[in-house]
Design a protein around this motif. Structure first.
Motif, mmCIF file in Angstrom:
data_model
loop_
_atom_site.group_PDB
_atom_site.id
_atom_site.type_symbol
_atom_site.label_atom_id
_atom_site.label_comp_id
_atom_site.label_asym_id
_atom_site.label_seq_id
_atom_site.Cartn_x
_atom_site.Cartn_y
_atom_site.Cartn_z
ATOM 1 N N SER A 179 -17.561 2.312 24.202
ATOM 2 C CA SER A 179 -16.489 2.219 25.192
ATOM 3 C C SER A 179 -16.863 1.156 26.224
ATOM 4 O O SER A 179 -18.025 1.060 26.637
ATOM 5 N N PRO A 180 -15.907 0.346 26.649
ATOM 6 C CA PRO A 180 -16.237 -0.690 27.631
ATOM 7 C C PRO A 180 -16.398 -0.103 29.030
ATOM 8 O O PRO A 180 -15.913 0.990 29.332
ATOM 9 N N VAL A 181 -17.085 -0.854 29.854
ATOM 10 C CA VAL A 181 -17.142 -0.517 31.272
ATOM 11 C C VAL A 181 -15.786 -0.862 31.883
ATOM 12 O O VAL A 181 -15.271 -1.966 31.681
ATOM 13 N N SER A 182 -15.192 0.091 32.590
ATOM 14 C CA SER A 182 -13.853 -0.108 33.150
ATOM 15 C C SER A 182 -13.934 -0.321 34.649
ATOM 16 O O SER A 182 -14.704 0.338 35.339
ATOM 17 N N ARG A 183 -13.116 -1.251 35.134
ATOM 18 C CA ARG A 183 -13.036 -1.513 36.565
ATOM 19 C C ARG A 183 -11.565 -1.668 36.946
ATOM 20 O O ARG A 183 -10.976 -2.735 36.852
ATOM 21 N N GLY A 184 -10.948 -0.556 37.326
ATOM 22 C CA GLY A 184 -9.569 -0.585 37.790
ATOM 23 C C GLY A 184 -8.529 -0.546 36.696
ATOM 24 O O GLY A 184 -7.327 -0.528 36.979
ATOM 25 N N ILE A 185 -8.947 -0.548 35.431
ATOM 26 C CA ILE A 185 -8.024 -0.477 34.285
ATOM 27 C C ILE A 185 -8.754 0.279 33.182
ATOM 28 O O ILE A 185 -9.986 0.236 33.103
ATOM 29 N N VAL A 186 -8.019 0.983 32.325
ATOM 30 C CA VAL A 186 -8.632 1.843 31.314
ATOM 31 C C VAL A 186 -8.310 1.307 29.921
ATOM 32 O O VAL A 186 -7.152 0.998 29.621
ATOM 33 N N ALA A 187 -9.336 1.195 29.079
ATOM 34 C CA ALA A 187 -9.147 0.764 27.697
ATOM 35 C C ALA A 187 -9.111 1.988 26.788
ATOM 36 O O ALA A 187 -9.979 2.856 26.869
ATOM 37 N N GLU A 188 -8.095 2.056 25.941
ATOM 38 C CA GLU A 188 -7.958 3.155 24.992
ATOM 39 C C GLU A 188 -8.111 2.598 23.575
ATOM 40 O O GLU A 188 -7.443 1.632 23.207
ATOM 41 N N GLY A 189 -8.998 3.206 22.797
ATOM 42 C CA GLY A 189 -9.276 2.728 21.448
ATOM 43 C C GLY A 189 -8.135 2.997 20.497
ATOM 44 O O GLY A 189 -7.128 3.598 20.863
ATOM 45 N N PRO A 190 -8.286 2.541 19.246
ATOM 46 C CA PRO A 190 -9.477 1.837 18.747
ATOM 47 C C PRO A 190 -9.531 0.388 19.230
ATOM 48 O O PRO A 190 -8.505 -0.227 19.491
ATOM 49 N N HIS A 191 -10.756 -0.109 19.323
ATOM 50 C CA HIS A 191 -10.975 -1.497 19.694
ATOM 51 C C HIS A 191 -11.283 -2.257 18.401
ATOM 52 O O HIS A 191 -12.399 -2.198 17.889
ATOM 53 N N VAL A 192 -10.277 -2.945 17.878
ATOM 54 C CA VAL A 192 -10.348 -3.519 16.531
ATOM 55 C C VAL A 192 -10.714 -4.998 16.622
ATOM 56 O O VAL A 192 -10.100 -5.764 17.367
#
Length: 290
Positions: A179-192
């Protein structure tokens, strides 16, 4: 002392004070613009206005390869903290608003043959708006590239991934498990991570948290790391997204595409960042395989 002589210092003080206030006053906000610029071979060359502003990122993409060395960085140095030039992308981040009467001229030359051979910009700052994303379309030998681009707005591997034209069939597909480090925004997988012989494209989904300010896509930054990676330049790349911005609570797919760097030293990996137009809110992976 005459009256006129005594009044002069007072008048100068008032005028200088007024000038200082005017120079220090900056707009509370500027509208971020995304626009297209079509270059036509039969038209005489002109300087096209490019509106930049302090702390704002301006990304200019070209639908034909350019010559990075044609960009005179010395002209831009007094006004910009970031100047990144790649084979079809120019990324600028202004360190100051351009003073009146100091507008620098930027010339970008296209690689190879064809017309027009180059495009020129005059860089200025206006109170009401800033050019966040500018797409330069080059008309060559009478072909209507603008019409073609209107029918196919996204090109390359990254655009094909974003629109679903490219899937796992016939292309190597991997996943970033961390999972990436988030700063003010959220990443939701999958990360393709899509791979071809010469290109990489990462697809992920970003969600803007409720209560946050709108998130405007800015750029991706790819930084090489490893025992012998010190000489590899940091790359800044445009983001592909089918909506102009993420409102609070919204979710959207974001794609970034980059070309493979040949002959990478053993042990090289990449830090991959996806950032907003100010380079402040985004996500970051520390370990991405080349």
């Amino acid at each position: 002392m005459s009256l006129s002589t005594s009044v002069i210092p007072l008048v100068l003080t008032i005028l200088l004070g007024t000038t200082a206030v005017a120079q220090s006053r900056t707009p509370m906000s500027r509208e971020r613009k995304a626009r297209q610029l079509t270059l036509r071979a039969e038209e005489p060359p002109v300087l096209h206005p490019l509106h930049v502003a302090v702390h704002e990122v301006t990304t200019v993409t070209f639908d034909a390869p350019i010559v990075p060395e044609s960009v005179d960085r010395s002209v831009l140095a007094p006004f910009f903290s970031r100047v990144a030039v790649h084979e079809d992308v120019l990324v600028l981040k202004a360190s100051v608003d351009i003073p009146v009467g100091k507008a620098p001229v930027l010339t970008v030359r296209f690689a190879g043959s064809g017309a027009p051979a180059q495009v020129g910009f005059v860089l200025t700052t206006v109170e009401t708006e800033v050019d966040s994303q500018v797409e330069v379309l080059r008309q060559d030998s009478g072909r209507e590239l603008a019409d073609l681009r209107a029918r196919c707005a996204l090109s390359g591997l990254g655009g094909a991934v974003l629109t679903g034209a490219v899937t796992q069939k016939g292309i190597a597909v991997d996943y970033i498990r961390e999972s990436p480090v988030s700063r003010g925004i959220v990443a939701e997988g999958p990360h393709v991570l899509y791979r071809t012989a010469s290109t990489r494209a990462l697809s992920t989904s970003l969600r803007n948290p409720m209560g946050a300010a709108p998130w405007l896509p800015g750029f991706a930054r790819v930084t090489a790391r490893g025992p012998e990676a010190g000489g590899i330049a940091v790359r800044e790349l445009p983001l592909l997204m089918q909506v102009r911005q993420l409102e609070p609570g919204e979710l959207a797919t974001v794609v970034v595409e980059w070309n493979v760097i040949p002959d990478l030293p053993p042990g090289t990996h990449f830090i991959l960042e996806i950032l907003d137009v100010k380079g402040e809110r985004g996500i970051r992976w520390e370990q991405v395989a080349p």
